[in-house]
Design a protein around this motif. Sequence first.
Motif, PDB file in Angstrom:
ATOM      1  N   UNK A 159       2.379  -1.238 -31.868  1.00  0.00           N
ATOM      2  CA  UNK A 159       3.258  -0.073 -32.017  1.00  0.00           C
ATOM      3  C   UNK A 159       4.657  -0.475 -32.473  1.00  0.00           C
ATOM      4  N   UNK A 160       5.111  -1.671 -32.069  1.00  0.00           N
ATOM      5  CA  UNK A 160       6.447  -2.151 -32.437  1.00  0.00           C
ATOM      6  C   UNK A 160       6.448  -2.985 -33.721  1.00  0.00           C
ATOM      7  N   UNK A 161       5.317  -3.049 -34.420  1.00  0.00           N
ATOM      8  CA  UNK A 161       5.166  -3.811 -35.664  1.00  0.00           C
ATOM      9  C   UNK A 161       5.408  -5.312 -35.503  1.00  0.00           C
ATOM     10  N   UNK A 162       5.270  -5.840 -34.308  1.00  0.00           N
ATOM     11  CA  UNK A 162       5.301  -7.300 -34.127  1.00  0.00           C
ATOM     12  C   UNK A 162       3.928  -7.860 -34.470  1.00  0.00           C
ATOM     13  N   UNK A 163       2.896  -7.082 -34.215  1.00  0.00           N
ATOM     14  CA  UNK A 163       1.550  -7.369 -34.730  1.00  0.00           C
ATOM     15  C   UNK A 163       1.363  -6.364 -35.853  1.00  0.00           C
ATOM     16  N   UNK A 164       1.244  -6.891 -37.083  1.00  0.00           N
ATOM     17  CA  UNK A 164       1.292  -6.006 -38.240  1.00  0.00           C
ATOM     18  C   UNK A 164       0.390  -6.502 -39.365  1.00  0.00           C
ATOM     19  N   UNK A 165      -0.633  -7.287 -39.014  1.00  0.00           N
ATOM     20  CA  UNK A 165      -1.557  -7.759 -40.043  1.00  0.00           C
ATOM     21  C   UNK A 165      -2.959  -7.245 -39.734  1.00  0.00           C
ATOM     22  N   UNK A 166      -3.769  -7.165 -40.756  1.00  0.00           N
ATOM     23  CA  UNK A 166      -5.081  -6.525 -40.654  1.00  0.00           C
ATOM     24  C   UNK A 166      -6.025  -7.247 -39.698  1.00  0.00           C
ATOM     25  N   UNK A 167      -6.111  -8.576 -39.784  1.00  0.00           N
ATOM     26  CA  UNK A 167      -7.085  -9.285 -38.956  1.00  0.00           C
ATOM     27  C   UNK A 167      -6.780  -9.119 -37.479  1.00  0.00           C
ATOM     28  N   UNK A 168      -5.500  -9.162 -37.113  1.00  0.00           N
ATOM     29  CA  UNK A 168      -5.118  -9.052 -35.709  1.00  0.00           C
ATOM     30  C   UNK A 168      -5.277  -7.619 -35.225  1.00  0.00           C
ATOM     31  N   UNK A 169      -4.926  -6.657 -36.050  1.00  0.00           N
ATOM     32  CA  UNK A 169      -5.157  -5.256 -35.693  1.00  0.00           C
ATOM     33  C   UNK A 169      -6.649  -4.992 -35.515  1.00  0.00           C
ATOM     34  N   UNK A 170      -7.460  -5.551 -36.385  1.00  0.00           N
ATOM     35  CA  UNK A 170      -8.911  -5.395 -36.280  1.00  0.00           C
ATOM     36  C   UNK A 170      -9.385  -5.986 -34.956  1.00  0.00           C
ATOM     37  N   UNK A 171      -8.894  -7.180 -34.601  1.00  0.00           N
ATOM     38  CA  UNK A 171      -9.288  -7.847 -33.359  1.00  0.00           C
ATOM     39  C   UNK A 171      -8.930  -6.988 -32.151  1.00  0.00           C
ATOM     40  N   UNK A 172      -7.736  -6.430 -32.148  1.00  0.00           N
ATOM     41  CA  UNK A 172      -7.290  -5.596 -31.025  1.00  0.00           C
ATOM     42  C   UNK A 172      -8.128  -4.323 -30.944  1.00  0.00           C
ATOM     43  N   UNK A 173      -8.396  -3.707 -32.065  1.00  0.00           N
ATOM     44  CA  UNK A 173      -9.234  -2.507 -32.084  1.00  0.00           C
ATOM     45  C   UNK A 173     -10.630  -2.832 -31.563  1.00  0.00           C
ATOM     46  N   UNK A 174     -11.168  -3.977 -31.957  1.00  0.00           N
ATOM     47  CA  UNK A 174     -12.490  -4.391 -31.495  1.00  0.00           C
ATOM     48  C   UNK A 174     -12.496  -4.561 -29.971  1.00  0.00           C
ATOM     49  N   UNK A 175     -11.478  -5.262 -29.443  1.00  0.00           N
ATOM     50  CA  UNK A 175     -11.399  -5.469 -27.993  1.00  0.00           C
ATOM     51  C   UNK A 175     -11.218  -4.153 -27.246  1.00  0.00           C
ATOM     52  N   UNK A 176     -10.426  -3.253 -27.811  1.00  0.00           N
ATOM     53  CA  UNK A 176     -10.221  -1.943 -27.191  1.00  0.00           C
ATOM     54  C   UNK A 176     -11.534  -1.153 -27.148  1.00  0.00           C
ATOM     55  N   UNK A 177     -12.293  -1.193 -28.218  1.00  0.00           N
ATOM     56  CA  UNK A 177     -13.579  -0.506 -28.283  1.00  0.00           C
ATOM     57  C   UNK A 177     -14.550  -1.123 -27.277  1.00  0.00           C
ATOM     58  N   UNK A 178     -14.558  -2.450 -27.194  1.00  0.00           N
ATOM     59  CA  UNK A 178     -15.404  -3.153 -26.234  1.00  0.00           C
ATOM     60  C   UNK A 178     -15.055  -2.726 -24.813  1.00  0.00           C
ATOM     61  N   UNK A 179     -13.766  -2.670 -24.520  1.00  0.00           N
ATOM     62  CA  UNK A 179     -13.296  -2.266 -23.193  1.00  0.00           C
ATOM     63  C   UNK A 179     -13.716  -0.838 -22.864  1.00  0.00           C
ATOM     64  N   UNK A 180     -13.611   0.060 -23.832  1.00  0.00           N
ATOM     65  CA  UNK A 180     -14.011   1.455 -23.611  1.00  0.00           C
ATOM     66  C   UNK A 180     -15.508   1.543 -23.338  1.00  0.00           C
ATOM     67  N   UNK A 181     -16.298   0.753 -24.064  1.00  0.00           N
ATOM     68  CA  UNK A 181     -17.756   0.761 -23.851  1.00  0.00           C
ATOM     69  C   UNK A 181     -18.106   0.272 -22.453  1.00  0.00           C
ATOM     70  N   UNK A 182     -17.409  -0.755 -21.983  1.00  0.00           N
ATOM     71  CA  UNK A 182     -17.644  -1.294 -20.646  1.00  0.00           C
ATOM     72  C   UNK A 182     -17.267  -0.259 -19.597  1.00  0.00           C
ATOM     73  N   UNK A 183     -16.145   0.432 -19.812  1.00  0.00           N
ATOM     74  CA  UNK A 183     -15.699   1.448 -18.859  1.00  0.00           C
ATOM     75  C   UNK A 183     -16.673   2.621 -18.787  1.00  0.00           C
ATOM     76  N   UNK A 184     -17.305   2.931 -19.898  1.00  0.00           N
ATOM     77  CA  UNK A 184     -18.262   4.044 -19.927  1.00  0.00           C
ATOM     78  C   UNK A 184     -19.651   3.600 -19.487  1.00  0.00           C
ATOM     79  N   UNK A 185     -19.793   2.294 -19.228  1.00  0.00           N
ATOM     80  CA  UNK A 185     -21.078   1.784 -18.760  1.00  0.00           C
ATOM     81  C   UNK A 185     -22.078   1.546 -19.855  1.00  0.00           C
ATOM     82  N   UNK A 186     -21.618   1.351 -21.077  1.00  0.00           N
ATOM     83  CA  UNK A 186     -22.583   1.123 -22.159  1.00  0.00           C
ATOM     84  C   UNK A 186     -21.986   0.297 -23.151  1.00  0.00           C
TER      85      UNK A 186
END
Length: 186
Positions: A159-186
């Motif tokens: 959000x503060x543009x300290x992380x502002x490159x595609x590969x790192x944003x992709x990695x964070x989005x992937x981890x966030x999606x993984x976390x949401x799946x775990x929280x939903x039990x799937x």
Amino acid sequence: MKKFEEKTIQTETIYDGKVVKLQVDEVMLPDGNTSKRELIKHPGAVGVIPITPEQKIIFVEQYRKPLEKPLVEIPAGKLEDGEKPEVTARRELEEETGYTAGPLEFVTSFYTSPGFADELMYLYIADGLEPVKDPAIGDDDEFIELLELTLEEAKQYVQNNRIHDAKTNYAILYLETLEMCVQKGG
């Protein structure tokens, strides 16, 4: 000729460097007209998402000359000639963080800038991190600092543009999606 295919008529190499090659291709378009394409040829790269036992992500902060500013990124680097992506991932993890990992988990691969470059990046997760006694030394011209951030802290960096490159944003989005799946039990 296939529906969208552009047939190369002539290639002129403009620059052949250590990291990239720049070429200009004259192409025949699907409608029979010709055009020029400026292309960056790249050997490919890897990005590694290192996860500590405390569930923090290890990032590197380094100055990026094309942007004239430092960025916080996941460890990454280019493939050497004939090197398999997983070998590159392990090498870059050790050189940039001083850690090694158990089995790496392949996440995906993607083209970084398909409008002008052929760079294909492979993304891996590394957990089971252990410090290396005598880590491999990185590039002489690479100055980096390590940061360990939670996923929430990393999202704030985005959000503060300290992380502002595609590969790192992709990695964070992937981890966030993984976390949401775990929280939903799937």
